[in-house]
Each structure stands twice: as structure tokens, then as C-alpha cells.
Write a protein that holds these residues in place. Structure first.
Motif, PDB file in Angstrom:
ATOM      1  N   PRO A  51       0.811  -1.235   0.000  1.00 12.18           N
ATOM      2  CA  PRO A  51       0.000   0.000   0.000  1.00 12.18           C
ATOM      3  C   PRO A  51       0.844   1.286   0.000  1.00 12.18           C
ATOM      4  O   PRO A  51       0.361   2.331  -0.419  1.00 12.18           O
ATOM      5  CB  PRO A  51      -0.846  -0.113   1.279  1.00 12.18           C
ATOM      6  CG  PRO A  51      -0.240  -1.214   2.071  1.00 12.18           C
ATOM      7  CD  PRO A  51       0.420  -2.133   1.097  1.00 12.18           C
ATOM      8  N   GLN A  52       2.104   1.191   0.426  1.00 15.00           N
ATOM      9  CA  GLN A  52       2.968   2.381   0.404  1.00 15.00           C
ATOM     10  C   GLN A  52       3.327   2.810  -1.014  1.00 15.00           C
ATOM     11  O   GLN A  52       3.838   3.905  -1.219  1.00 15.00           O
ATOM     12  CB  GLN A  52       4.266   2.121   1.179  1.00 15.00           C
ATOM     13  CG  GLN A  52       4.066   1.975   2.664  1.00 15.00           C
ATOM     14  CD  GLN A  52       5.398   1.799   3.370  1.00 15.00           C
ATOM     15  OE1 GLN A  52       5.884   0.694   3.483  1.00 15.00           O
ATOM     16  NE2 GLN A  52       5.990   2.896   3.807  1.00 15.00           N
ATOM     17  N   VAL A  53       3.113   1.913  -1.986  1.00 15.00           N
ATOM     18  CA  VAL A  53       3.290   2.294  -3.380  1.00 15.00           C
ATOM     19  C   VAL A  53       1.934   2.270  -4.099  1.00 15.00           C
ATOM     20  O   VAL A  53       1.856   2.123  -5.314  1.00 15.00           O
ATOM     21  CB  VAL A  53       4.333   1.411  -4.105  1.00 15.00           C
ATOM     22  CG1 VAL A  53       5.736   1.761  -3.614  1.00 15.00           C
ATOM     23  CG2 VAL A  53       4.070  -0.077  -3.884  1.00 15.00           C
ATOM     24  N   GLY A  93      10.830   4.740  12.149  1.00 15.48           N
ATOM     25  CA  GLY A  93      10.591   5.713  11.096  1.00 15.48           C
ATOM     26  C   GLY A  93       9.828   5.004   9.994  1.00 15.48           C
ATOM     27  O   GLY A  93       9.572   3.806  10.089  1.00 15.48           O
ATOM     28  N   CYS A  94       9.461   5.735   8.946  1.00 16.68           N
ATOM     29  CA  CYS A  94       8.664   5.131   7.877  1.00 16.68           C
ATOM     30  C   CYS A  94       8.882   5.912   6.590  1.00 16.68           C
ATOM     31  O   CYS A  94       8.905   7.138   6.605  1.00 16.68           O
ATOM     32  CB  CYS A  94       7.187   5.183   8.275  1.00 16.68           C
ATOM     33  SG  CYS A  94       6.078   4.502   7.045  1.00 16.68           S
ATOM     34  N   LEU A  95       9.030   5.191   5.473  1.00 14.76           N
ATOM     35  CA  LEU A  95       9.248   5.864   4.192  1.00 14.76           C
ATOM     36  C   LEU A  95       8.050   6.733   3.797  1.00 14.76           C
ATOM     37  O   LEU A  95       8.192   7.670   3.020  1.00 14.76           O
ATOM     38  CB  LEU A  95       9.519   4.832   3.089  1.00 14.76           C
ATOM     39  CG  LEU A  95      10.841   4.060   3.213  1.00 14.76           C
ATOM     40  CD1 LEU A  95      10.876   2.905   2.223  1.00 14.76           C
ATOM     41  CD2 LEU A  95      12.035   4.986   3.011  1.00 14.76           C
ATOM     42  N   SER A  96       6.874   6.430   4.354  1.00 12.41           N
ATOM     43  CA  SER A  96       5.688   7.229   4.044  1.00 12.41           C
ATOM     44  C   SER A  96       5.525   8.426   4.984  1.00 12.41           C
ATOM     45  O   SER A  96       4.589   9.219   4.832  1.00 12.41           O
ATOM     46  CB  SER A  96       4.430   6.353   4.103  1.00 12.41           C
ATOM     47  OG  SER A  96       4.483   5.378   3.077  1.00 12.41           O
ATOM     48  N   GLN A 135       6.059  -6.230  12.371  1.00 12.41           N
ATOM     49  CA  GLN A 135       4.856  -5.674  13.002  1.00 12.41           C
ATOM     50  C   GLN A 135       4.479  -4.344  12.346  1.00 12.41           C
ATOM     51  O   GLN A 135       3.305  -4.065  12.089  1.00 12.41           O
ATOM     52  CB  GLN A 135       5.071  -5.484  14.509  1.00 12.41           C
ATOM     53  CG  GLN A 135       5.130  -6.799  15.271  1.00 12.41           C
ATOM     54  CD  GLN A 135       5.426  -6.601  16.752  1.00 12.41           C
ATOM     55  OE1 GLN A 135       4.591  -6.097  17.484  1.00 12.41           O
ATOM     56  NE2 GLN A 135       6.622  -6.989  17.179  1.00 12.41           N
ATOM     57  N   HIS A 136       5.497  -3.518  12.066  1.00 11.15           N
ATOM     58  CA  HIS A 136       5.288  -2.228  11.397  1.00 11.15           C
ATOM     59  C   HIS A 136       4.673  -2.431  10.001  1.00 11.15           C
ATOM     60  O   HIS A 136       3.720  -1.752   9.622  1.00 11.15           O
ATOM     61  CB  HIS A 136       6.657  -1.522  11.305  1.00 11.15           C
ATOM     62  CG  HIS A 136       6.667  -0.213  10.589  1.00 11.15           C
ATOM     63  ND1 HIS A 136       7.076   0.961  11.193  1.00 11.15           N
ATOM     64  CD2 HIS A 136       6.341   0.137   9.319  1.00 11.15           C
ATOM     65  CE1 HIS A 136       6.981   1.952  10.319  1.00 11.15           C
ATOM     66  NE2 HIS A 136       6.544   1.490   9.179  1.00 11.15           N
ATOM     67  N   GLU A 137       5.205  -3.412   9.253  1.00 14.96           N
ATOM     68  CA  GLU A 137       4.735  -3.617   7.873  1.00 14.96           C
ATOM     69  C   GLU A 137       3.340  -4.253   7.833  1.00 14.96           C
ATOM     70  O   GLU A 137       2.520  -3.893   6.986  1.00 14.96           O
ATOM     71  CB  GLU A 137       5.728  -4.475   7.078  1.00 14.96           C
ATOM     72  CG  GLU A 137       7.147  -3.912   6.965  1.00 14.96           C
ATOM     73  CD  GLU A 137       7.222  -2.494   6.436  1.00 14.96           C
ATOM     74  OE1 GLU A 137       6.295  -2.041   5.735  1.00 14.96           O
ATOM     75  OE2 GLU A 137       8.213  -1.803   6.740  1.00 14.96           O
ATOM     76  N   ASP A 139       1.072  -3.811  10.027  1.00 16.43           N
ATOM     77  CA  ASP A 139       0.201  -2.670  10.331  1.00 16.43           C
ATOM     78  C   ASP A 139      -0.195  -1.940   9.048  1.00 16.43           C
ATOM     79  O   ASP A 139      -1.353  -1.579   8.854  1.00 16.43           O
ATOM     80  CB  ASP A 139       0.922  -1.670  11.260  1.00 16.43           C
ATOM     81  CG  ASP A 139       0.661  -1.946  12.735  1.00 16.43           C
ATOM     82  OD1 ASP A 139      -0.101  -2.875  13.057  1.00 16.43           O
ATOM     83  OD2 ASP A 139       1.224  -1.209  13.571  1.00 16.43           O
ATOM     84  N   HIS A 140       0.785  -1.709   8.170  1.00 14.37           N
ATOM     85  CA  HIS A 140       0.496  -1.016   6.896  1.00 14.37           C
ATOM     86  C   HIS A 140      -0.609  -1.721   6.114  1.00 14.37           C
ATOM     87  O   HIS A 140      -1.454  -1.083   5.496  1.00 14.37           O
ATOM     88  CB  HIS A 140       1.742  -0.966   6.009  1.00 14.37           C
ATOM     89  CG  HIS A 140       2.642   0.202   6.258  1.00 14.37           C
ATOM     90  ND1 HIS A 140       2.221   1.512   6.135  1.00 14.37           N
ATOM     91  CD2 HIS A 140       3.949   0.276   6.599  1.00 14.37           C
ATOM     92  CE1 HIS A 140       3.238   2.323   6.404  1.00 14.37           C
ATOM     93  NE2 HIS A 140       4.290   1.606   6.693  1.00 14.37           N
ATOM     94  N   LEU A 141      -0.577  -3.063   6.121  1.00 18.18           N
ATOM     95  CA  LEU A 141      -1.574  -3.833   5.367  1.00 18.18           C
ATOM     96  C   LEU A 141      -2.970  -3.646   5.946  1.00 18.18           C
ATOM     97  O   LEU A 141      -3.974  -3.881   5.284  1.00 18.18           O
ATOM     98  CB  LEU A 141      -1.209  -5.327   5.359  1.00 18.18           C
ATOM     99  CG  LEU A 141       0.182  -5.674   4.810  1.00 18.18           C
ATOM    100  CD1 LEU A 141       0.373  -7.184   4.841  1.00 18.18           C
ATOM    101  CD2 LEU A 141       0.375  -5.153   3.387  1.00 18.18           C
TER     102      LEU A 141
HETATM  103 ZN    ZN Z   1       6.175   2.259   7.260  1.00 15.16          ZN
END
Ligand code: ZN
Length: 171
Positions: A51-53, A93-96, A135-137, A139-141
Motif C-alpha cells: 500500500p505504500q506504493v 521511522g517510515c518511508l511514508s 509488526q510495522h509492515e 500494520d500497513h496492510l
Molecule cells: Zn512504514
């Protein structure tokens, strides 16, 4: 293939739940390849969720380089099936959410089940950086960002910081 574009907050796609992958075809392999290209060209990223892309599918790529050696792992439809009672707090941190970092509490150890890009069932126990990252990734989903684990004020600060930088780049 050109790199995919990483979307940043407050893009509403980052708040949406992604769909399960059902077809393990060439299309999926191309998407994964493009996701790795995008991750590696980000410079400092260690994980990227589809989803980040802007691809609303349950795909995650992670590469935590060990001693500078690349170690890519692709997670399709990943699920946390067991969590430790113990938690720990680390800076994320997060690329988004470029240039914003904050402490987040996560489960110390998780057991994850997922499918490989060929549809084979995999599972592993993770701790340390890998535990935080998966866990971070995941979460993105589910449309959850690391700033959603923070106070309302901190979340607002993050959004404002990113918007300010976007404005700066435009001028
Ligand atoms: Zn992220």
C-alpha cells in the motif's frame, strides 16, 4: 521498469486495508521485484508494504542487511499467529512519513505465518529488529501507521512536518 512512487501521509490509501493475494502469477513476481527496486533506491528503508506504493495487496518486502549482506524476505498475506507477553520500545521511522521518528511499543517476539511468492506456506519466530519491522509492515496492510500508536498531538506533529516539507519541495 521504473521505480514505483512511495506515497506519503496524509494520502488516504495509507489508511485503507489491503486485500489478500490470491494469484501467484508473473504479475505478482513483477510487483515484488519493483517493490525491492523501490526499497533499495529509497536508501535507508529496510521494509516496504505494497500500500505504500499504492498497491492495495497484502505484500511486504523486508531486507535487514546483516553485515552489509543483503537478506531479502518476501511476505505474502503475512499473519502474526503468536505474540510474546513482553513488549519493548524502539525508535521507528517510515518511508511514508519522511524525517519523522518516534518511540513505539511493540511485542518483543512474534511468530509469523505467510506465503512465499510461489504460494508456499512459511513460518518463523522473530525478535529484535526483524520483529519490529514485520509488526510495522503488517500494520500497513491494515491501514495502520506507526504514528497511530502515538498520542494525538504527536500524530498531528508528524502530519504537519511532512506537509511542511512537501510545500518546501514545491517552492
Ligand atoms: Zn512504514
Amino acid at each position: 521498469m521504473p521505480n514505483l512512487q512511495i506515497i506519503t501521509i496524509p494520502n488516504p490509501l495509507l489508511k485503507k486495508k489491503s486485500e489478500e493475494v490470491k494469484e501467484f502469477d508473473q504479475n505478482l513476481k513483477n510487483t515484488i521485484r519493483n517493490m525491492y527496486d523501490t526499497l533499495y533506491s529509497s536508501g535507508n528503508g529496510i521494509g516496504l508494504a505494497a500500500p505504500q506504493v499504492g498497491i492495495m495487496k497484502r505484500i511486504v518486502v523486508i531486507d535487514i542487511k546483516e553485515k552489509d549482506k543483503s537478506n531479502p524476505i518476501t511476505f505474502i498475506n503475512p499473519k502474526i499467529v503468536k505474540r510474546s507477553k513482553e513488549t519493548f520500545v524502539n525508535e521507528e521511522g517510515c518511508l511514508s512519513i519522511p524525517d519523522f521518528f518516534s518511540n513505539v511499543e511493540r511485542y518483543k517476539e512474534v511468530e509469523v505465518q505467510w506465503l512465499s511468492e510461489n504460494g508456499d506456506l512459511r513460518s518463523a519466530n522473530y525478535n529484535g529488529l526483524m520483529s519490529i519491522c514485520i509488526q510495522h509492515e503488517i500494520d500497513h496492510l491494515n491501514g495502520v501507521l506507526f504514528i497511530d500508536h502515538l498520542s494525538k498531538i504527536k500524530r498531528k506533529m508528524a502530519v504537519e512536518k511532512v506537509l511542511k516539507q512537501k510545500k518546501k519541495k514545491k517552492n
